[in-house]
Design a protein around this motif. Structure first.
Motif, short mmCIF file in Angstrom:
data_model
loop_
_atom_site.label_atom_id
_atom_site.label_comp_id
_atom_site.label_asym_id
_atom_site.label_seq_id
_atom_site.Cartn_x
_atom_site.Cartn_y
_atom_site.Cartn_z
N SER A 36 33.32 42.38 37.84
CA SER A 36 33.47 43.76 38.31
C SER A 36 34.22 44.60 37.29
O SER A 36 34.96 44.08 36.45
CB SER A 36 34.21 43.79 39.65
N ALA A 37 34.00 45.91 37.42
CA ALA A 37 34.71 46.90 36.60
C ALA A 37 35.11 48.04 37.52
O ALA A 37 34.27 48.58 38.24
CB ALA A 37 33.81 47.41 35.48
N VAL A 38 36.40 48.39 37.51
CA VAL A 38 36.91 49.45 38.38
C VAL A 38 37.66 50.45 37.51
O VAL A 38 38.61 50.09 36.79
CB VAL A 38 37.86 48.88 39.46
N TRP A 39 37.24 51.70 37.57
CA TRP A 39 37.90 52.76 36.82
C TRP A 39 39.30 52.98 37.37
O TRP A 39 39.48 53.13 38.57
CB TRP A 39 37.10 54.06 36.93
N ARG A 40 40.30 53.04 36.48
CA ARG A 40 41.68 53.34 36.86
C ARG A 40 42.04 54.78 36.51
O ARG A 40 43.10 55.27 36.90
CB ARG A 40 42.64 52.37 36.17
N THR A 41 41.20 55.43 35.75
CA THR A 41 41.36 56.84 35.39
C THR A 41 40.03 57.54 35.69
O THR A 41 39.00 56.87 35.84
CB THR A 41 41.70 57.00 33.89
N PRO A 42 40.03 58.84 35.77
CA PRO A 42 38.77 59.55 36.07
C PRO A 42 37.73 59.39 34.96
O PRO A 42 38.07 59.26 33.78
CB PRO A 42 39.20 61.02 36.18
N LYS A 43 36.45 59.42 35.38
CA LYS A 43 35.35 59.43 34.42
C LYS A 43 35.27 60.82 33.83
O LYS A 43 35.77 61.77 34.42
CB LYS A 43 34.03 59.09 35.14
N LEU A 45 34.20 58.35 30.19
CA LEU A 45 34.92 57.55 29.20
C LEU A 45 35.46 58.44 28.08
O LEU A 45 34.74 59.29 27.56
CB LEU A 45 33.97 56.50 28.61
N ALA A 46 36.73 58.25 27.75
CA ALA A 46 37.38 59.02 26.70
C ALA A 46 38.59 58.23 26.22
O ALA A 46 39.01 57.26 26.86
CB ALA A 46 37.83 60.38 27.24
N VAL A 47 39.15 58.63 25.09
CA VAL A 47 40.38 58.01 24.63
C VAL A 47 41.42 58.15 25.74
O VAL A 47 41.58 59.22 26.32
CB VAL A 47 40.86 58.66 23.32
N GLY A 48 42.05 57.03 26.08
CA GLY A 48 43.03 57.01 27.16
C GLY A 48 42.48 56.51 28.48
O GLY A 48 43.25 56.16 29.38
N SER A 49 41.15 56.46 28.63
CA SER A 49 40.56 55.93 29.86
C SER A 49 41.01 54.49 30.07
O SER A 49 41.18 53.73 29.12
CB SER A 49 39.03 55.95 29.78
N GLU A 50 41.16 54.11 31.34
CA GLU A 50 41.51 52.74 31.70
C GLU A 50 40.54 52.20 32.72
O GLU A 50 40.19 52.90 33.69
CB GLU A 50 42.94 52.66 32.24
N VAL A 51 40.12 50.95 32.48
CA VAL A 51 39.19 50.27 33.38
C VAL A 51 39.69 48.85 33.60
O VAL A 51 40.06 48.16 32.65
CB VAL A 51 37.76 50.22 32.78
N GLU A 52 39.74 48.45 34.86
CA GLU A 52 40.13 47.08 35.19
C GLU A 52 38.88 46.23 35.33
O GLU A 52 37.95 46.60 36.06
CB GLU A 52 40.92 47.02 36.50
N PHE A 53 38.86 45.11 34.64
CA PHE A 53 37.76 44.16 34.71
C PHE A 53 38.25 42.87 35.36
O PHE A 53 39.40 42.48 35.17
CB PHE A 53 37.23 43.82 33.31
N VAL A 54 37.37 42.24 36.12
CA VAL A 54 37.64 40.90 36.61
C VAL A 54 36.59 40.00 35.97
O VAL A 54 35.38 40.26 36.09
CB VAL A 54 37.58 40.81 38.15
N ALA A 55 37.07 38.99 35.27
CA ALA A 55 36.18 38.08 34.56
C ALA A 55 36.43 36.65 35.01
O ALA A 55 37.52 36.30 35.46
CB ALA A 55 36.41 38.18 33.06
N ARG A 56 35.41 35.85 34.89
CA ARG A 56 35.50 34.41 35.17
C ARG A 56 35.55 33.72 33.82
O ARG A 56 34.62 33.83 33.02
CB ARG A 56 34.28 33.97 35.97
N PHE A 57 36.66 33.05 33.51
CA PHE A 57 36.82 32.38 32.22
C PHE A 57 37.53 31.06 32.43
O PHE A 57 38.58 31.01 33.07
CB PHE A 57 37.61 33.28 31.25
N LEU A 58 36.95 30.00 31.91
CA LEU A 58 37.49 28.65 32.05
C LEU A 58 37.75 28.29 33.51
O LEU A 58 38.76 27.68 33.84
CB LEU A 58 38.77 28.49 31.21
N GLY A 59 36.83 28.71 34.39
CA GLY A 59 36.91 28.36 35.79
C GLY A 59 37.90 29.18 36.61
O GLY A 59 38.15 28.85 37.77
N ARG A 60 38.47 30.23 36.00
CA ARG A 60 39.45 31.05 36.72
C ARG A 60 39.04 32.51 36.68
O ARG A 60 38.42 32.97 35.74
CB ARG A 60 40.83 30.93 36.05
N ASP A 61 39.43 33.24 37.72
CA ASP A 61 39.25 34.69 37.72
C ASP A 61 40.44 35.31 37.00
O ASP A 61 41.59 35.00 37.33
CB ASP A 61 39.16 35.24 39.14
#
Length: 146
Positions: A36-43, A45-61
């Motif tokens: 998933s990807a969730v915007w933490r700042t308004p759209k 995309l621009a310098v300073g934008s923040e997006v939270e990602f959830v990734a599955r890596f090595l069996g962990r979120d």
């Protein structure tokens, strides 16, 4: 230090490839490990934008937030973790291939600490494999849209 560079030629115009790849909302479609990807700042995309990602890596979120450091639409996107398990910088570049397609490069570089530092060579290998799959998936999606 982890520094993984991969590239792929995608038979689509650079403007199309860059617009799709730079859009955080499409990341779960083409990144193998991103759930998933969730915007933490308004759209948009621009310098300073923040997006939270959830990734599955090595069996962990893993949840991590990227902050956009540089953005030149159609040419360059540089994001760095603002919060996450270890500092990481991700860079996308897009260049014309001279035949109507695009060369996209994806670079992930960071300096893990603690246990992650010990596992850095393994992590780099896993990242390289994932990045190759990610760019292949991106190529498949975009070339199918022609």
């Amino acid at each position: 230090m982890v520094d993984v560079l991969t590239s792929e030629v995608i038979r689509r115009p650079r403007v199309d490839v860059a617009a799709y790849a730079a859009d955080p909302d499409t990341a779960p479609e083409w990144y193998v490990n991103i759930a998933s990807a969730v915007w933490r700042t308004p759209k948009p995309l621009a310098v300073g934008s923040e997006v939270e990602f959830v990734a599955r890596f090595l069996g962990r979120d893993l949840a991590y937030t990227y902050r956009v450091e540089e953005y030149v639409p159609g040419e360059l996107l540089v994001m760095a973790t603002a919060q996450g398990p270890f500092p990481m910088r991700t860079t996308y570049t897009w260049m014309d291939d001279g035949e109507g397609g695009t060369v996209m490069t994806l670079r992930n570089a960071g300096e893990p600490s603690g246990f992650a530092a010990v596992a850095a060579p393994f992590m780099a290998s896993m990242m390289r494999r994932a990045n190759v799959k990610d760019l292949a998936r991106l190529k498949e999606i975009l070339e199918r849209q022609v």
